[in-house]
Design an enzyme around this catalytic site. Structure first.
Site, PDB file in Angstrom:
ATOM      1  N   ASP A   1      -4.729  -0.893  -1.702  1.00 31.34           N
ATOM      2  CA  ASP A   1      -5.814  -0.820  -1.246  1.00 31.34           C
ATOM      3  C   ASP A   1      -6.750  -0.166  -2.694  1.00 31.34           C
ATOM      4  OD1 ASP A   1      -7.509  -1.065   1.083  1.00 31.34           O
ATOM      5  OD2 ASP A   1      -7.195   0.833   1.445  1.00 31.34           O
TER       6      ASP A   1
ATOM      7  N   HIS B   1     -10.711   7.109   1.311  1.00 35.74           N
ATOM      8  CA  HIS B   1      -9.372   6.819   0.554  1.00 35.74           C
ATOM      9  C   HIS B   1      -9.287   6.277  -0.467  1.00 35.74           C
ATOM     10  CE1 HIS B   1      -9.689   3.330   4.142  1.00 35.74           C
ATOM     11  NE2 HIS B   1      -9.134   3.099   3.096  1.00 35.74           N
TER      12      HIS B   1
ATOM     13  N   LYS C   1      -6.725  -4.785  -3.275  1.00 32.73           N
ATOM     14  CA  LYS C   1      -7.609  -5.565  -2.643  1.00 32.73           C
ATOM     15  C   LYS C   1      -8.840  -4.438  -2.012  1.00 32.73           C
ATOM     16  CE  LYS C   1      -4.671  -4.507   1.066  1.00 32.73           C
ATOM     17  NZ  LYS C   1      -4.425  -3.225   1.681  1.00 32.73           N
TER      18      LYS C   1
ATOM     19  N   HIS D   1     -11.010   0.650  -3.750  1.00 34.18           N
ATOM     20  CA  HIS D   1     -11.529   1.007  -2.865  1.00 34.18           C
ATOM     21  C   HIS D   1     -12.820   1.559  -4.399  1.00 34.18           C
ATOM     22  CE1 HIS D   1     -11.092  -0.711   0.821  1.00 34.18           C
ATOM     23  NE2 HIS D   1     -10.133   1.030   1.383  1.00 34.18           N
TER      24      HIS D   1
ATOM     25  N   HIS E   1     -15.756   1.304   5.746  1.00 31.99           N
ATOM     26  CA  HIS E   1     -15.193   1.317   5.959  1.00 31.99           C
ATOM     27  C   HIS E   1     -14.238   2.618   6.105  1.00 31.99           C
ATOM     28  CE1 HIS E   1     -10.042   0.235   6.126  1.00 31.99           C
ATOM     29  NE2 HIS E   1     -10.573   0.821   4.606  1.00 31.99           N
TER      30      HIS E   1
ATOM     31  N   CYS F   1      -3.142  -2.111   7.008  1.00 29.30           N
ATOM     32  CA  CYS F   1      -2.529  -3.230   6.746  1.00 29.30           C
ATOM     33  C   CYS F   1      -0.899  -3.908   6.337  1.00 29.30           C
ATOM     34  CB  CYS F   1      -2.369  -2.587   5.653  1.00 29.30           C
ATOM     35  SG  CYS F   1      -3.938  -1.915   4.922  1.00 29.30           S
TER      36      CYS F   1
ATOM     37  N   ASP G   1       0.269  -1.587   0.059  1.00 26.38           N
ATOM     38  CA  ASP G   1       0.302  -0.063  -0.118  1.00 26.38           C
ATOM     39  C   ASP G   1       1.069   1.433  -0.319  1.00 26.38           C
ATOM     40  OD1 ASP G   1      -1.675  -2.040   0.229  1.00 26.38           O
ATOM     41  OD2 ASP G   1      -2.986  -0.992   1.832  1.00 26.38           O
TER      42      ASP G   1
END
Ligand SMILES: [Zn+2]
Length: 192
Positions: free
Chosen positions: A57, A79, A104, A59, A65, A145, A9
Site C-alpha cells: 500500500d 496509513h 498500489k 499512498h 480512503h 487486501c 502488504d
C-alpha cells in the site's frame, strides 16, 4: 508450470504499533521470512517458488480512503503514507529477497495487489511475462487486501491458493466472509 508467491502488504502500519494494526501482523512477517529463508537454503522440503513478489500500500493522497473519522469499511486512518516508516516493510521480513515490489494506491484506494505496478508493469502482466500460471498468496489482511488480491488472481486465470497460516485478518466476521468469497471464486485455501 511456474509458481509465484505473492506477499501482500506486510508493512509497519498493518502490524502491531502501526496506524492500522492487525493482530498477528508481526508474526506473519516473521513466518514469511522463515519460509523465504528455507526457500533460499534449498533442499527437498524447501518451498519451490520460481518467483517471490510483494505488494505495498503506497499512498500519497488516496482521497476518502483516508478519514479523520474512519468507518473501517471504506475509510481508514492515515496509513502507508509514502516516505514514512509506516509504509516500510515490517523489519521481521528482513532481508527482503523480492523479485519485484508492486506499489498500489498512490491516489486512490487499492486493495488488490493487481492494481499495483512495478516499473510501470502491472502485476498480472509481470506474472505472465515470467510464465507464472500458479500463485500462492499470503500477508495482511485476510479480509481486505489478501481477499481482493486472491479474487483478482483467480479472475485473471491464475491457479490461486491462499496460505492461511501466513495471513492475519482484521476481524472474525469479515475474515469468514472473505474465506467464503474466495472459496466461491475457486481460490484454494491452505491451512484452513
Ligand atoms: Zn490503503
Amino acid at each position: 508450470m511456474k509458481t509465484a508467491l505473492i506477499v501482500v502488504d506486510v508493512q509497519n502500519d498493518f502490524c502491531e504499533g502501526g496506524s492500522l494494526p492487525v493482530a498477528g501482523g508481526a508474526q506473519v512477517a516473521a513466518d514469511v521470512a522463515r519460509l523465504l529463508h528455507e526457500r533460499a537454503a534449498g533442499g527437498e522440503a524447501a518451498p519451490a517458488y520460481d518467483h517471490v513478489v510483494a505488494t505495498k500500500d503506497h499512498h500519497v493522497d488516496p482521497g476518502d480512503h483516508w478519514a479523520r473519522e474512519p468507518d473501517f469499511v471504506d475509510s481508514w486512518p492515515v496509513h502507508c503514507r509514502v516516505g514514512t516508516e509506516g509504509e516500510a516493510f515490517h523489519p521481521n521480513l528482513d532481508p527482503q529477497p523480492f523479485d519485484a515490489i508492486f506499489l498500489k494506491g498512490e491516489h486512490q484506494a487499492a486493495y488488490s495487489g493487481f492494481e499495483g505496478t512495478h516499473d510501470g508493469r502491472p502485476l498480472a502482466q509481470w506474472l505472465r511475462d515470467h510464465e507464472i500460471t500458479r500463485v500462492d498468496i499470503c500477508g495482511i489482511a485476510t479480509d481486505h487486501c489478501v481477499r481482493a488480491t486472491a479474487l483478482d488472481a483467480a479472475g485473471e486465470g491464475f491457479e490461486t491458493t491462499v496460505l492461511l497460516d501466513l495471513c492475519a485478518g482484521v476481524a472474525p466476521e469479515t475474515t469468514e466472509a472473505a474465506l467464503a468469497a474466495m472459496r466461491e471464486a475457486g481460490v484454494g485455501l491452505a491451512g484452513d
